[in-house]
Write a protein that holds these residues in place. Structure first.
Motif, PDB file in Angstrom:
ATOM      1  N   PHE A 139       0.881  -1.167   0.000  1.00 13.52           N
ATOM      2  CA  PHE A 139       0.000   0.000   0.000  1.00 13.52           C
ATOM      3  C   PHE A 139       0.918   1.216   0.000  1.00 13.52           C
ATOM      4  N   VAL A 140       0.920   1.982  -1.110  1.00 15.76           N
ATOM      5  CA  VAL A 140       1.875   3.075  -1.309  1.00 15.76           C
ATOM      6  C   VAL A 140       1.103   4.362  -1.587  1.00 15.76           C
ATOM      7  N   VAL A 141       1.393   5.403  -0.796  1.00 14.73           N
ATOM      8  CA  VAL A 141       0.683   6.678  -0.912  1.00 14.73           C
ATOM      9  C   VAL A 141       1.694   7.812  -0.960  1.00 14.73           C
ATOM     10  N   GLY A 142       1.529   8.712  -1.921  1.00 17.88           N
ATOM     11  CA  GLY A 142       2.365   9.906  -2.006  1.00 17.88           C
ATOM     12  C   GLY A 142       1.500  11.136  -2.200  1.00 17.88           C
ATOM     13  N   VAL A 143       1.569  12.084  -1.262  1.00 15.24           N
ATOM     14  CA  VAL A 143       0.733  13.288  -1.316  1.00 15.24           C
ATOM     15  C   VAL A 143       1.643  14.501  -1.450  1.00 15.24           C
ATOM     16  N   ALA A 144       1.712  15.042  -2.659  1.00 16.78           N
ATOM     17  CA  ALA A 144       2.568  16.210  -2.902  1.00 16.78           C
ATOM     18  C   ALA A 144       1.768  17.500  -2.941  1.00 16.78           C
TER      19      ALA A 144
ATOM     20  N   SER B 197       0.644  -7.697  -4.898  1.00 16.41           N
ATOM     21  CA  SER B 197      -0.164  -6.567  -5.364  1.00 16.41           C
ATOM     22  C   SER B 197       0.390  -5.263  -4.825  1.00 16.41           C
ATOM     23  N   ILE B 198       0.082  -4.163  -5.539  1.00 12.81           N
ATOM     24  CA  ILE B 198       0.423  -2.814  -5.087  1.00 12.81           C
ATOM     25  C   ILE B 198      -0.812  -1.931  -5.237  1.00 12.81           C
ATOM     26  N   HIS B 199      -1.295  -1.387  -4.146  1.00 11.69           N
ATOM     27  CA  HIS B 199      -2.288  -0.313  -4.174  1.00 11.69           C
ATOM     28  C   HIS B 199      -1.509   0.998  -4.169  1.00 11.69           C
ATOM     29  N   LEU B 200      -1.641   1.803  -5.227  1.00 14.86           N
ATOM     30  CA  LEU B 200      -0.835   3.009  -5.382  1.00 14.86           C
ATOM     31  C   LEU B 200      -1.730   4.229  -5.531  1.00 14.86           C
ATOM     32  N   LEU B 201      -1.524   5.218  -4.670  1.00 19.88           N
ATOM     33  CA  LEU B 201      -2.294   6.468  -4.704  1.00 19.88           C
ATOM     34  C   LEU B 201      -1.320   7.635  -4.658  1.00 19.88           C
ATOM     35  N   VAL B 202      -1.405   8.531  -5.646  1.00 18.98           N
ATOM     36  CA  VAL B 202      -0.454   9.632  -5.759  1.00 18.98           C
ATOM     37  C   VAL B 202      -1.182  10.906  -6.181  1.00 18.98           C
ATOM     38  N   THR B 203      -0.890  11.995  -5.492  1.00 17.35           N
ATOM     39  CA  THR B 203      -1.356  13.322  -5.895  1.00 17.35           C
ATOM     40  C   THR B 203      -0.138  14.212  -6.089  1.00 17.35           C
TER      41      THR B 203
ATOM     42  N   ALA C  84       2.512  -7.534   4.929  1.00 19.29           N
ATOM     43  CA  ALA C  84       2.067  -6.200   4.529  1.00 19.29           C
ATOM     44  C   ALA C  84       3.261  -5.265   4.401  1.00 19.29           C
ATOM     45  N   PHE C  85       3.233  -4.417   3.365  1.00 20.49           N
ATOM     46  CA  PHE C  85       4.247  -3.380   3.160  1.00 20.49           C
ATOM     47  C   PHE C  85       3.504  -2.081   2.927  1.00 20.49           C
ATOM     48  N   CYS C  86       3.723  -1.086   3.787  1.00 18.73           N
ATOM     49  CA  CYS C  86       3.031   0.192   3.663  1.00 18.73           C
ATOM     50  C   CYS C  86       4.061   1.315   3.647  1.00 18.73           C
ATOM     51  N   PHE C  87       3.971   2.175   2.631  1.00 15.52           N
ATOM     52  CA  PHE C  87       4.854   3.336   2.519  1.00 15.52           C
ATOM     53  C   PHE C  87       3.985   4.555   2.266  1.00 15.52           C
ATOM     54  N   ILE C  88       4.165   5.609   3.080  1.00 14.93           N
ATOM     55  CA  ILE C  88       3.382   6.829   2.932  1.00 14.93           C
ATOM     56  C   ILE C  88       4.306   8.034   3.026  1.00 14.93           C
ATOM     57  N   SER C  89       4.144   8.968   2.086  1.00 13.75           N
ATOM     58  CA  SER C  89       4.947  10.188   2.076  1.00 13.75           C
ATOM     59  C   SER C  89       4.033  11.377   1.829  1.00 13.75           C
ATOM     60  N   GLY C  90       4.287  12.456   2.525  1.00 13.45           N
ATOM     61  CA  GLY C  90       3.477  13.660   2.368  1.00 13.45           C
ATOM     62  C   GLY C  90       3.792  14.657   3.469  1.00 13.45           C
ATOM     63  N   HIS C  91       2.844  15.550   3.715  1.00 11.34           N
ATOM     64  CA  HIS C  91       3.000  16.517   4.811  1.00 11.34           C
ATOM     65  C   HIS C  91       2.520  15.853   6.094  1.00 11.34           C
ATOM     66  N   GLY C  92       3.420  15.716   7.046  1.00 11.70           N
ATOM     67  CA  GLY C  92       3.111  14.968   8.251  1.00 11.70           C
ATOM     68  C   GLY C  92       2.983  15.836   9.483  1.00 11.70           C
ATOM     69  N   ALA C  93       2.401  15.245  10.511  1.00 12.00           N
ATOM     70  CA  ALA C  93       2.246  15.904  11.802  1.00 12.00           C
ATOM     71  C   ALA C  93       2.228  14.841  12.881  1.00 12.00           C
ATOM     72  N   VAL C  94       2.258  15.291  14.115  1.00  8.97           N
ATOM     73  CA  VAL C  94       2.176  14.374  15.243  1.00  8.97           C
ATOM     74  C   VAL C  94       0.892  14.681  16.007  1.00  8.97           C
TER      75      VAL C  94
ATOM     76  N   VAL D 129      -0.242  11.573   8.471  1.00  8.49           N
ATOM     77  CA  VAL D 129       0.051  12.171   7.164  1.00  8.49           C
ATOM     78  C   VAL D 129      -1.247  12.741   6.607  1.00  8.49           C
ATOM     79  N   PHE D 130      -1.217  14.009   6.185  1.00 11.81           N
ATOM     80  CA  PHE D 130      -2.392  14.660   5.622  1.00 11.81           C
ATOM     81  C   PHE D 130      -2.613  14.222   4.172  1.00 11.81           C
ATOM     82  N   LEU D 131      -3.874  14.172   3.758  1.00 13.69           N
ATOM     83  CA  LEU D 131      -4.244  13.787   2.399  1.00 13.69           C
ATOM     84  C   LEU D 131      -4.615  15.020   1.583  1.00 13.69           C
ATOM     85  N   ASP D 132      -4.836  14.833   0.270  1.00 16.45           N
ATOM     86  CA  ASP D 132      -4.832  16.002  -0.622  1.00 16.45           C
ATOM     87  C   ASP D 132      -6.053  16.911  -0.503  1.00 16.45           C
TER      88      ASP D 132
END
Length: 381
Positions: free
Chosen positions: A4-9, A56-62, A108-118, A125-128
């Protein structure tokens, strides 16, 4: 292995003057989309080396708004297929499909990149579509720590690996908001604890309140006048480690595993190989640790990093070093007057290191690595 791979630019409704909260001002993160595409490439190239093999790869990119200083990373190996935007609805649907897809013995393999917070010590990680819902302007986010923690009780999953390439900024408004993250899996609750197992790894690029940084991707420096491809530094170092720089020999094969040895510690050393990056902090943090032996993959051609320094250190610049293979063929040399640790990598076979200070009596040391050697101290007179 199900990924599950997510990239929010891009955050179009979170710019100042847009969306529900007028002064929110969340910037785009151009490298996040490139990081997700790069990770999808890596997963596909290593589909047969992963343990178990990639299913399988679930891929979501903005992507973010156009940036003349950066060009987006283009797939080099990933064959394509549906790539959905990283919006709340899309991530929720794809995430639920991902969770429902696991069969007994899968990982399971999960990678997420974007604008993050705690938020309450959890990595978010915030979404688009952040700041677009009148009922909950902050609600477009995924609590990665909560998701990873829930996988402890997923009985079908053998092991789970979560990686977050995002800052972990603290926002008082976000922390105090009455908001809820999107849900792709039932959170770990009291009645599930009897099923929970310490099989989940979660590494964040930054600890609470800290920033993560982007960096040029070296393979795209062929034309100095061309805009750069930038990818998160954490992503680049992580891929270096998974490609074999964090491999160890285990009985009969080389493996990268995350339970028996500490991948996040290797990342800190490997970051030092990019000497132009060392002016900024690099503090990946282990948020959830595995306590069992879980080989993530068997790298087909690992390159083992060696960090060499003389003992005493003050004599480092007075020695010239050479590395030979077992047949005496010269592979690489370190020039005289090298002021600090010499870093190189070799194939996982016996090599010989020659230390020569020009006095006619060079010293020879055998290099027979069983894993990375980050502190090879050479005793010299």
């Amino acid at each position: 292995m199900r990924a599950f791979v997510v990239g929010v630019a891009g955050y179009p409704t979170a710019k100042e003057g847009r969306g529900i909260i007028y002064k929110l001002g969340v910037p785009d993160v151009p490298c996040a989309a490139s990081a997700a595409r790069r990770m999808a490439d890596w997963l596909y190239v290593n589909r047969d080396a992963l343990t178990p093999k990639l299913a399988s790869i679930h891929l979501l990119v903005t992507d973010g708004e156009a940036d003349y200083l950066r060009i987006p990373y283009a797939f080099q190996d990933f064959p394509g297929g549906p790539v959905h935007p990283a919006s709340s609805d899309a991530v929720e649907r794809a995430g639920e499909d991902w969770v429902d897809s696991f069969q007994e013995g899968d990982s399971a393999f999960c990678f997420i990149s974007g604008h993050g917070a705690v938020r309450a010590n959890d990595a978010v990680v915030f979404l688009d579509d952040l700041n677009s819902d009148k009922r909950d302007p902050w609600g477009s986010h995924i609590n990665v720590t909560e998701v990873a923690r829930a996988f402890k009780a997923n009985q079908a999953v053998r092991a789970a690996y979560f990686f977050v390439d995002a800052c972990q900024e603290f926002s008082k408004d976000f922390a105090l908001s009455n908001t809820e993250s999107i849900r792709i899996i039932r959170p770990l609750e009291q009645d599930q604890l009897k099923y929970a197992r310490e099989k989940v790894l979660l590494i964040s690029a930054a600890s609470a309140g800290m920033f993560a940084y982007e960096g040029d991707w070296p393979e795209d420096r062929k034309n100095p006048l061309h805009p750069s491809v930038t990818i998160g530094r954490f992503t680049q170092v992580l891929i270096d480690a998974l490609d074999g720089a964090s491999a160890r020999f285990d009985d009969v094969k080389w493996v990268v595993d995350t339970g028996k040895w500490k991948l996040h510690t290797d990342l800190k050393y490997l970051y030092g190989r990019r000497v132009t990056w060392t002016t900024e902090p690099f503090e990946p943090v282990l948020l959830i640790d595995q306590n069992n032996y879980f080989p993530l993959l068997v790298p087909p051609n690992p390159r083992i990093p060696i960090f060499v320094l003389t003992d005493p250190e003050r004599l480092m610049s007075t020695y010239r070093f050479h590395v030979h293979d077992a047949n005496g063929i010269l592979l690489i040399s370190c020039p005289l007057n090298h002021p600090s640790t010499w870093m190189f990598d070799i194939s996982p076979s016996p090599h010989y290191l020659i230390a020569d200070n020009g006095n006619g009596q060079p010293r020879q040391y055998e290099l027979k690595p069983s894993g990375p050697i980050f502190d090879k101290r050479i005793p010299v007179p």
